[in-house]
Design a protein around this motif. Structure first.
Motif, PDB file in Angstrom:
ATOM      1  N   PHE A   1       0.853  -1.183   0.000  1.00 52.07           N
ATOM      2  CA  PHE A   1       0.000   0.000   0.000  1.00 52.07           C
ATOM      3  C   PHE A   1       0.891   1.236   0.000  1.00 52.07           C
ATOM      4  O   PHE A   1       1.774   1.382   0.852  1.00 52.07           O
ATOM      5  CB  PHE A   1      -0.914  -0.005   1.229  1.00 52.07           C
ATOM      6  CG  PHE A   1      -1.759  -1.248   1.344  1.00 52.07           C
ATOM      7  CD1 PHE A   1      -2.956  -1.351   0.639  1.00 52.07           C
ATOM      8  CD2 PHE A   1      -1.349  -2.307   2.139  1.00 52.07           C
ATOM      9  CE1 PHE A   1      -3.731  -2.498   0.744  1.00 52.07           C
ATOM     10  CE2 PHE A   1      -2.114  -3.450   2.247  1.00 52.07           C
ATOM     11  CZ  PHE A   1      -3.310  -3.546   1.551  1.00 52.07           C
ATOM     12  N   TYR A   2       0.651   2.137  -0.947  1.00 49.47           N
ATOM     13  CA  TYR A   2       1.470   3.329  -1.120  1.00 49.47           C
ATOM     14  C   TYR A   2       0.655   4.570  -0.796  1.00 49.47           C
ATOM     15  O   TYR A   2      -0.495   4.710  -1.215  1.00 49.47           O
ATOM     16  CB  TYR A   2       1.983   3.430  -2.559  1.00 49.47           C
ATOM     17  CG  TYR A   2       2.893   2.301  -2.979  1.00 49.47           C
ATOM     18  CD1 TYR A   2       4.268   2.386  -2.838  1.00 49.47           C
ATOM     19  CD2 TYR A   2       2.366   1.136  -3.528  1.00 49.47           C
ATOM     20  CE1 TYR A   2       5.102   1.352  -3.232  1.00 49.47           C
ATOM     21  CE2 TYR A   2       3.181   0.093  -3.922  1.00 49.47           C
ATOM     22  CZ  TYR A   2       4.546   0.205  -3.772  1.00 49.47           C
ATOM     23  OH  TYR A   2       5.357  -0.830  -4.162  1.00 49.47           O
TER      24      TYR A   2
ATOM     25  N   THR B   1      -2.295   0.676  -4.620  1.00 49.79           N
ATOM     26  CA  THR B   1      -2.185  -0.664  -4.036  1.00 49.79           C
ATOM     27  C   THR B   1      -1.637  -1.633  -5.078  1.00 49.79           C
ATOM     28  O   THR B   1      -2.086  -1.641  -6.225  1.00 49.79           O
ATOM     29  CB  THR B   1      -3.561  -1.173  -3.563  1.00 49.79           C
ATOM     30  OG1 THR B   1      -4.097  -0.261  -2.599  1.00 49.79           O
ATOM     31  CG2 THR B   1      -3.429  -2.558  -2.941  1.00 49.79           C
ATOM     32  N   ASP B   2      -0.652  -2.429  -4.671  1.00 47.80           N
ATOM     33  CA  ASP B   2      -0.118  -3.509  -5.501  1.00 47.80           C
ATOM     34  C   ASP B   2      -0.380  -4.841  -4.804  1.00 47.80           C
ATOM     35  O   ASP B   2      -0.045  -4.997  -3.618  1.00 47.80           O
ATOM     36  CB  ASP B   2       1.394  -3.366  -5.714  1.00 47.80           C
ATOM     37  CG  ASP B   2       1.743  -2.210  -6.632  1.00 47.80           C
ATOM     38  OD1 ASP B   2       0.807  -1.559  -7.130  1.00 47.80           O
ATOM     39  OD2 ASP B   2       2.943  -1.954  -6.833  1.00 47.80           O
ATOM     40  N   LEU B   3      -0.941  -5.809  -5.518  1.00 48.79           N
ATOM     41  CA  LEU B   3      -1.129  -7.167  -5.024  1.00 48.79           C
ATOM     42  C   LEU B   3      -0.298  -8.103  -5.894  1.00 48.79           C
ATOM     43  O   LEU B   3      -0.378  -8.044  -7.127  1.00 48.79           O
ATOM     44  CB  LEU B   3      -2.602  -7.571  -5.076  1.00 48.79           C
ATOM     45  CG  LEU B   3      -3.583  -6.690  -4.293  1.00 48.79           C
ATOM     46  CD1 LEU B   3      -5.004  -7.201  -4.485  1.00 48.79           C
ATOM     47  CD2 LEU B   3      -3.217  -6.648  -2.812  1.00 48.79           C
ATOM     48  N   SER B   4       0.499  -8.967  -5.250  1.00 50.20           N
ATOM     49  CA  SER B   4       1.433  -9.820  -5.987  1.00 50.20           C
ATOM     50  C   SER B   4       1.351 -11.261  -5.525  1.00 50.20           C
ATOM     51  O   SER B   4       1.162 -11.533  -4.333  1.00 50.20           O
ATOM     52  CB  SER B   4       2.881  -9.326  -5.814  1.00 50.20           C
ATOM     53  OG  SER B   4       3.028  -7.995  -6.249  1.00 50.20           O
ATOM     54  N   GLY B   5       1.517 -12.170  -6.461  1.00 49.17           N
ATOM     55  CA  GLY B   5       1.638 -13.596  -6.172  1.00 49.17           C
ATOM     56  C   GLY B   5       2.859 -14.146  -6.890  1.00 49.17           C
ATOM     57  O   GLY B   5       3.070 -13.873  -8.079  1.00 49.17           O
TER      58      GLY B   5
ATOM     59  N   THR C   1      -0.827  -6.946  -9.695  1.00 57.04           N
ATOM     60  CA  THR C   1      -1.873  -6.023 -10.128  1.00 57.04           C
ATOM     61  C   THR C   1      -1.601  -4.663  -9.487  1.00 57.04           C
ATOM     62  O   THR C   1      -1.409  -4.576  -8.276  1.00 57.04           O
ATOM     63  CB  THR C   1      -3.271  -6.521  -9.733  1.00 57.04           C
ATOM     64  OG1 THR C   1      -3.361  -6.635  -8.306  1.00 57.04           O
ATOM     65  CG2 THR C   1      -3.554  -7.868 -10.371  1.00 57.04           C
ATOM     66  N   HIS C   2      -1.574  -3.616 -10.306  1.00 58.59           N
ATOM     67  CA  HIS C   2      -1.386  -2.239  -9.838  1.00 58.59           C
ATOM     68  C   HIS C   2      -2.722  -1.523  -9.883  1.00 58.59           C
ATOM     69  O   HIS C   2      -3.325  -1.380 -10.954  1.00 58.59           O
ATOM     70  CB  HIS C   2      -0.379  -1.502 -10.723  1.00 58.59           C
ATOM     71  CG  HIS C   2       0.933  -2.201 -10.901  1.00 58.59           C
ATOM     72  ND1 HIS C   2       1.931  -2.166  -9.950  1.00 58.59           N
ATOM     73  CD2 HIS C   2       1.412  -2.964 -11.922  1.00 58.59           C
ATOM     74  CE1 HIS C   2       2.967  -2.865 -10.389  1.00 58.59           C
ATOM     75  NE2 HIS C   2       2.679  -3.365 -11.571  1.00 58.59           N
ATOM     76  N   GLN C   3      -3.184  -1.077  -8.725  1.00 56.58           N
ATOM     77  CA  GLN C   3      -4.455  -0.361  -8.643  1.00 56.58           C
ATOM     78  C   GLN C   3      -4.164   1.125  -8.481  1.00 56.58           C
ATOM     79  O   GLN C   3      -3.640   1.568  -7.459  1.00 56.58           O
ATOM     80  CB  GLN C   3      -5.285  -0.856  -7.461  1.00 56.58           C
ATOM     81  CG  GLN C   3      -6.644  -0.186  -7.323  1.00 56.58           C
ATOM     82  CD  GLN C   3      -7.613  -0.605  -8.416  1.00 56.58           C
ATOM     83  OE1 GLN C   3      -7.743  -1.786  -8.703  1.00 56.58           O
ATOM     84  NE2 GLN C   3      -8.290   0.361  -9.021  1.00 56.58           N
TER      85      GLN C   3
END
Length: 290
Positions: free
Chosen positions: A7-8, A29-33, A55-57
């Motif tokens: 979270f930025y 927000t970035d979510l990574s797997g 995913t970059h939100q």
């Protein structure tokens, strides 16, 4: 399989008269797997392959990023690896960090002279685009380094020397493209300068020292908590003929078991884009079921 969420919260404070970041991009927000596997057999030496999907939100817009790595060790002294990135965050400048992406292909090689001394090099071909995928520029970057471990453990103390360089070709309309995200106003009429968006040349030689106990912002059972790091660095940039310096400090603790709560603070007086930088990171990592 590894999962992470970043979270930025960007606090952009421009110089008087310069354009300010559009408030739509302040929080991201970035979510990574990540999936990793080792190759076995007579042709491999426990080579490691990893694939990371992100995913970059940003501003209600979702962008996918992909990273692939292949690391291998031809011998006990040599190690090498290839990395390909597509639409990932980049620290080349604050403008591209918050409103752009990097796509690149890189190669690294390192040699361990003994248990304390090592040498290495990294080379990469990079391309940069805006949030809306408009081209900002491209070119080559590289880094050469040598490290010496004064203390091996409890705590570890490492000295290093490095040279970092890049040669980029920036698009003529880069300033115009970035004005969609750093919007000028009557009070702040100045658009971002081209060098602040994407530098065309950078050549820095640096000396640094790191005192650490374990590694922060990741789970490791190598050393007991608390884990910490103290780092100092000074460098000379040959293009601008100026010195810069920086520091980093951080600490992490195990809370309930196989986890870590950590924070770190890093600051540098200059960068390739000519900006001073401050980064404060808080993280909590838990390995469920390990």
């Amino acid at each position: 399989f590894y999962f992470s969420a970043d979270f930025y919260d960007f606090n952009h404070q421009p110089e008087p008269g310069n354009a300010e970041l559009d408030s739509r991009f302040n929080k991201q927000t970035d979510l990574s797997g990540t999936v990793k596997t080792r190759l076995a057999g007579p042709w491999f030496n426990a080579d490691l392959i990893s694939l990371k999907l992100t995913t970059h939100q940003r501003d209600e817009q979702l962008t996918y990023g992909l990273t692939g790595r292949y690391d291998f060790a031809p011998s006990d002294s040599w190690s090498s690896g290839f990395e390909a990135n597509w639409q990932v965050r980049s620290l080349i400048s604050s403008a591209i960090l918050v409103a752009g992406y990097k796509t690149n292909l890189g190669y690294n090689l390192s040699y361990s002279l003994d248990s304390r001394t090592s040498f290495g090099a990294q080379f990469s071909w990079d391309q940069y685009v805006t949030e809306d995928k408009d081209a900002l520029g491209q070119g080559a970057s590289w880094q050469l380094f040598a490290t010496y471990r004064v203390f091996v453990e409890d705590p570890s103390w490492t000295l290093r020397m490095s040279h970092q360089g890049l040669s980029y070709s920036r698009e003529d309309d880069a300033e115009t493209l970035m004005s969609d995200y750093f919007k000028p106003s009557p009070e702040r009429p100045n658009r971002l300068a081209g060098e602040t968006i994407l530098p065309e040349s950078y050549h820095r030689t640096g000396l640094g020292s790191t005192l650490y106990h374990g590694q922060l912002h990741r789970i490791t059972r190598a050393v007991p908590t608390p884990r910490y790091i103290l780092d100092a660095d000074i460098g000379y940039e040959w293009t601008k003929k100026s010195f810069d310096f920086g520091f980093k400090a951080g600490m992490g603790w195990r809370v309930t078991g196989d986890d870590e709560l950590a924070f770190s603070l890093a600051w540098s007086s200059d960068s390739a884009s000519g900006e001073s930088r401050t980064a404060l990171i808080f993280s909590y990592i838990n390995s469920i079921g390990r």
